[in-house]
Design a protein around this motif. Structure first.
Motif, PDB file in Angstrom:
ATOM      1  N   ALA A 203       0.848  -1.195   0.000  1.00  0.00           N
ATOM      2  CA  ALA A 203       0.000   0.000   0.000  1.00  0.00           C
ATOM      3  C   ALA A 203       0.885   1.246   0.000  1.00  0.00           C
ATOM      4  N   MET A 204       1.998   1.208   0.753  1.00  0.00           N
ATOM      5  CA  MET A 204       2.905   2.354   0.787  1.00  0.00           C
ATOM      6  C   MET A 204       3.579   2.530  -0.575  1.00  0.00           C
ATOM      7  N   PHE A 205       3.925   1.407  -1.207  1.00  0.00           N
ATOM      8  CA  PHE A 205       4.571   1.417  -2.520  1.00  0.00           C
ATOM      9  C   PHE A 205       3.671   2.095  -3.554  1.00  0.00           C
ATOM     10  N   PHE A 206       2.419   1.644  -3.624  1.00  0.00           N
ATOM     11  CA  PHE A 206       1.481   2.265  -4.560  1.00  0.00           C
ATOM     12  C   PHE A 206       1.123   3.681  -4.113  1.00  0.00           C
ATOM     13  N   GLY A 207       1.126   3.917  -2.786  1.00  0.00           N
ATOM     14  CA  GLY A 207       0.797   5.234  -2.242  1.00  0.00           C
ATOM     15  C   GLY A 207       1.675   6.329  -2.825  1.00  0.00           C
ATOM     16  N   GLY A 208       2.960   6.038  -3.012  1.00  0.00           N
ATOM     17  CA  GLY A 208       3.879   7.021  -3.576  1.00  0.00           C
ATOM     18  C   GLY A 208       3.435   7.481  -4.955  1.00  0.00           C
ATOM     19  N   VAL A 209       3.054   6.518  -5.801  1.00  0.00           N
ATOM     20  CA  VAL A 209       2.623   6.864  -7.165  1.00  0.00           C
ATOM     21  C   VAL A 209       1.289   7.618  -7.128  1.00  0.00           C
ATOM     22  N   PHE A 210       0.383   7.154  -6.281  1.00  0.00           N
ATOM     23  CA  PHE A 210      -0.922   7.819  -6.173  1.00  0.00           C
ATOM     24  C   PHE A 210      -0.749   9.255  -5.671  1.00  0.00           C
ATOM     25  N   CYS A 211       0.216   9.450  -4.774  1.00  0.00           N
ATOM     26  CA  CYS A 211       0.460  10.773  -4.208  1.00  0.00           C
ATOM     27  C   CYS A 211       1.000  11.717  -5.293  1.00  0.00           C
ATOM     28  N   ALA A 212       1.957  11.224  -6.084  1.00  0.00           N
ATOM     29  CA  ALA A 212       2.504  12.037  -7.182  1.00  0.00           C
ATOM     30  C   ALA A 212       1.378  12.379  -8.155  1.00  0.00           C
ATOM     31  N   TYR A 213       0.530  11.382  -8.461  1.00  0.00           N
ATOM     32  CA  TYR A 213      -0.616  11.608  -9.351  1.00  0.00           C
ATOM     33  C   TYR A 213      -1.469  12.759  -8.813  1.00  0.00           C
ATOM     34  N   THR A 214      -1.746  12.733  -7.493  1.00  0.00           N
ATOM     35  CA  THR A 214      -2.627  13.741  -6.877  1.00  0.00           C
ATOM     36  C   THR A 214      -2.057  15.148  -7.044  1.00  0.00           C
ATOM     37  N   ALA A 215      -0.726  15.292  -6.803  1.00  0.00           N
ATOM     38  CA  ALA A 215      -0.103  16.617  -6.913  1.00  0.00           C
ATOM     39  C   ALA A 215      -0.277  17.170  -8.326  1.00  0.00           C
ATOM     40  N   TYR A 216       0.009  16.332  -9.346  1.00  0.00           N
ATOM     41  CA  TYR A 216      -0.102  16.811 -10.735  1.00  0.00           C
ATOM     42  C   TYR A 216      -1.551  17.000 -11.163  1.00  0.00           C
ATOM     43  N   ARG A 217      -2.403  16.170 -10.618  1.00  0.00           N
ATOM     44  CA  ARG A 217      -3.832  16.302 -10.940  1.00  0.00           C
ATOM     45  C   ARG A 217      -4.333  17.680 -10.467  1.00  0.00           C
ATOM     46  N   ILE A 218      -3.859  18.114  -9.287  1.00  0.00           N
ATOM     47  CA  ILE A 218      -4.284  19.419  -8.760  1.00  0.00           C
ATOM     48  C   ILE A 218      -3.654  20.554  -9.588  1.00  0.00           C
ATOM     49  N   TRP A 219      -2.418  20.344 -10.038  1.00  0.00           N
ATOM     50  CA  TRP A 219      -1.747  21.368 -10.838  1.00  0.00           C
ATOM     51  C   TRP A 219      -2.321  21.499 -12.251  1.00  0.00           C
ATOM     52  N   TYR A 220      -2.563  20.343 -12.898  1.00  0.00           N
ATOM     53  CA  TYR A 220      -2.962  20.354 -14.324  1.00  0.00           C
ATOM     54  C   TYR A 220      -4.334  19.708 -14.534  1.00  0.00           C
ATOM     55  N   PRO A 221      -5.400  20.254 -13.931  1.00  0.00           N
ATOM     56  CA  PRO A 221      -6.704  19.578 -14.012  1.00  0.00           C
ATOM     57  C   PRO A 221      -7.239  19.436 -15.439  1.00  0.00           C
ATOM     58  N   HIS A 222      -7.027  20.468 -16.311  1.00  0.00           N
ATOM     59  CA  HIS A 222      -7.597  20.401 -17.672  1.00  0.00           C
ATOM     60  C   HIS A 222      -6.939  19.295 -18.492  1.00  0.00           C
ATOM     61  N   GLU A 223      -5.591  19.240 -18.418  1.00  0.00           N
ATOM     62  CA  GLU A 223      -4.883  18.216 -19.193  1.00  0.00           C
ATOM     63  C   GLU A 223      -5.257  16.819 -18.683  1.00  0.00           C
ATOM     64  N   TRP A 224      -5.398  16.688 -17.360  1.00  0.00           N
ATOM     65  CA  TRP A 224      -5.715  15.368 -16.776  1.00  0.00           C
ATOM     66  C   TRP A 224      -7.081  14.890 -17.261  1.00  0.00           C
ATOM     67  N   GLU A 225      -8.064  15.788 -17.251  1.00  0.00           N
ATOM     68  CA  GLU A 225      -9.416  15.390 -17.671  1.00  0.00           C
ATOM     69  C   GLU A 225      -9.451  15.064 -19.156  1.00  0.00           C
ATOM     70  N   ALA A 226      -8.792  15.910 -19.966  1.00  0.00           N
ATOM     71  CA  ALA A 226      -8.831  15.696 -21.417  1.00  0.00           C
ATOM     72  C   ALA A 226      -8.140  14.383 -21.775  1.00  0.00           C
TER      73      ALA A 226
ATOM     74  N   ALA B  62     -13.758  19.481 -24.835  1.00  0.00           N
ATOM     75  CA  ALA B  62     -13.627  20.086 -23.501  1.00  0.00           C
ATOM     76  C   ALA B  62     -14.832  20.964 -23.197  1.00  0.00           C
ATOM     77  N   ALA B  63     -15.265  20.945 -21.935  1.00  0.00           N
ATOM     78  CA  ALA B  63     -16.454  21.702 -21.528  1.00  0.00           C
ATOM     79  C   ALA B  63     -16.220  23.200 -21.719  1.00  0.00           C
ATOM     80  N   GLU B  64     -15.029  23.679 -21.365  1.00  0.00           N
ATOM     81  CA  GLU B  64     -14.721  25.096 -21.568  1.00  0.00           C
ATOM     82  C   GLU B  64     -13.572  25.201 -22.561  1.00  0.00           C
ATOM     83  N   LYS B  65     -13.462  26.344 -23.197  1.00  0.00           N
ATOM     84  CA  LYS B  65     -12.428  26.526 -24.210  1.00  0.00           C
ATOM     85  C   LYS B  65     -11.067  26.610 -23.507  1.00  0.00           C
ATOM     86  N   VAL B  66     -10.250  25.613 -23.713  1.00  0.00           N
ATOM     87  CA  VAL B  66      -8.930  25.640 -23.086  1.00  0.00           C
ATOM     88  C   VAL B  66      -7.877  25.260 -24.115  1.00  0.00           C
ATOM     89  N   THR B  67      -6.679  25.804 -23.938  1.00  0.00           N
ATOM     90  CA  THR B  67      -5.553  25.359 -24.750  1.00  0.00           C
ATOM     91  C   THR B  67      -4.707  24.476 -23.864  1.00  0.00           C
TER      92      THR B  67
END
Lengths: 259, 97
Positions: free
Chosen positions: A35-58, A171-176
């Motif tokens: 769980a700790m091993f996968f936790g590291g990857v999930f944690c990195a995912y979370t940080a980038y997901r918060i930073w780049y929400p439009h790219e992540w969704e698209a 995309a729901a809103e116009k984004v580049t």
């Protein structure tokens, strides 16, 4: 007695109950490290997901949610069959143990088959990060179609158009979108699903070994714990997938179900 | 203490059906117009699925306390991992004055 699976009491335990608890605890301890091993990857995912929400969704919307959905059902069903195998072993129903272990293996291999097909489709659609990613190298089909309508277009214009077509159009809103960030999502996609596949391969190996034992008639009533300990690992692999679904496949909106 | 408590096959089938319905619900959410809320909703559904899997299929419900504490320790340390890394990463652009 140094070597024991279950049924035979090792000298350093008071009774079989204590011995079984120790065996289960050993696997749970291992699962905590996993769980700790996968936790590291999930944690990195979370940080980038918060930073780049439009790219992540698209990028998530470009993944194949039909195959992911089918795979979820395959894994959940394999979790059921391996659990039923424990009960069958408990009751000494050899034929049912064989059947349930066989079904678990078949479902796991079907999962891998679908996953391989999905990776192949992603590769064909130029969704692998690097110089061949769709934002730099358009797919042949799109290039032909685009050149038909715009004969003067350069390769980089075609690549831009395909990138826009794939990721920005719905995309729901116009984004580049930033192609580098979209590729980062795909890096997470390949690493997370790849690590999951490696864990599945290990599980399949162990379940195949149990199945071989069952075929040889070596899984009697006293050996149910071997299946139970393996099932703990298998359920954990299932759990990781249950979180990969919403994070990778369902993070963006979907409109179509197709292979 | 060699007698083992077992869960009936019927309970396993029932939990499996609930898990399958929840996966359908997740797919339905991804096709709905829920917008950015779809991630927390789907993660919530996944968390309930994981609780069902661990308590019923992994027999955490009938386990001894040591096993339960071990499982809970995974949540505790994952919580620490997320808390410190996410608070660090998401506040790096804040100016130090």
């Amino acid at each position: 007695m140094a070597h024991t699976s279950d049924g035979v009491l090792a000298t350093h335990f008071d009774d079989l109950g204590q011995q079984r608890s120790a065996m289960r605890l050993g696997m749970w301890m291992f699962l905590v490290t996993e769980a700790m091993f996968f936790g590291g990857v999930f944690c990195a995912y979370t940080a980038y997901r918060i930073w780049y929400p439009h790219e992540w969704e698209a990028a998530s919307s470009a993944l194949n949610v039909l195959i992911a959905g089918i795979n979820s059902f395959l894994l959940l069903t394999s979790s059921l069959t391996i659990t039923l195998a424990i009960n069958a072993a408990h009751k000494g129903e050899q034929a049912r143990v064989k059947l349930m272990l066989f079904l678990t293996l078949a479902l796991a291999l079907a999962f891998l088959g679908f996953k391989a097909y999905e990776y192949y489709s992603d590769f064909k659609e130029h969704l692998v990060p690097g110089p061949t990613f769709v934002s730099s190298t358009p797919t042949e089909e799109f290039e032909k179609e685009y050149l038909h309508a715009h004969p003067e277009a350069t390769r980089s214009e075609i690549a831009d158009a395909e990138f826009h077509h794939l990721f920005e159009q719905d995309a729901a809103e116009k984004v580049t979108l930033n192609p580098g960030r979209v590729q980062l999502f795909f890096m997470f996609y390949y690493i997370m699903t790849g690590l999951h596949v490696v864990h599945m391969l290990v599980g399949i190996g162990v379940i195949a070994w149990l199945y071989r034992m069952a075929l040889q008639g070596r899984i009697g009533k006293d050996k149910f714990l071997l299946i139970e300990i393996t099932s703990l690992y298998w359920h954990f692999v299932d759990m990781v997938w249950l979180f990969l679904m919403p994070l990778l496949y369902l993070a963006g909106p979907h409109k179509h179900l197709h292979f | 203490m060699s007698e083992e408590k077992t869960t009936s096959d019927g309970t396993y089938y029932l939990v499996y059906i609930v898990l399958a319905i929840m996966t359908f619900a997740q797919l339905a959410v991804s096709f709905s117009g829920l917008g950015p809320m779809r991630l927390p909703v789907n993660m919530g559904i996944a968390s309930v699925q994981v609780i069902l899997l661990s308590f019923v299929f992994m027999h955490l419900k009938g386990s001894d306390s040591l096993t339960k504490i071990t499982a809970a320790s995974a949540l505790f340390f994952l919580g620490l991992l997320f808390l410190f890394i996410i608070t660090d990463y998401l506040t790096r652009q804040w100016l130090a004055y």
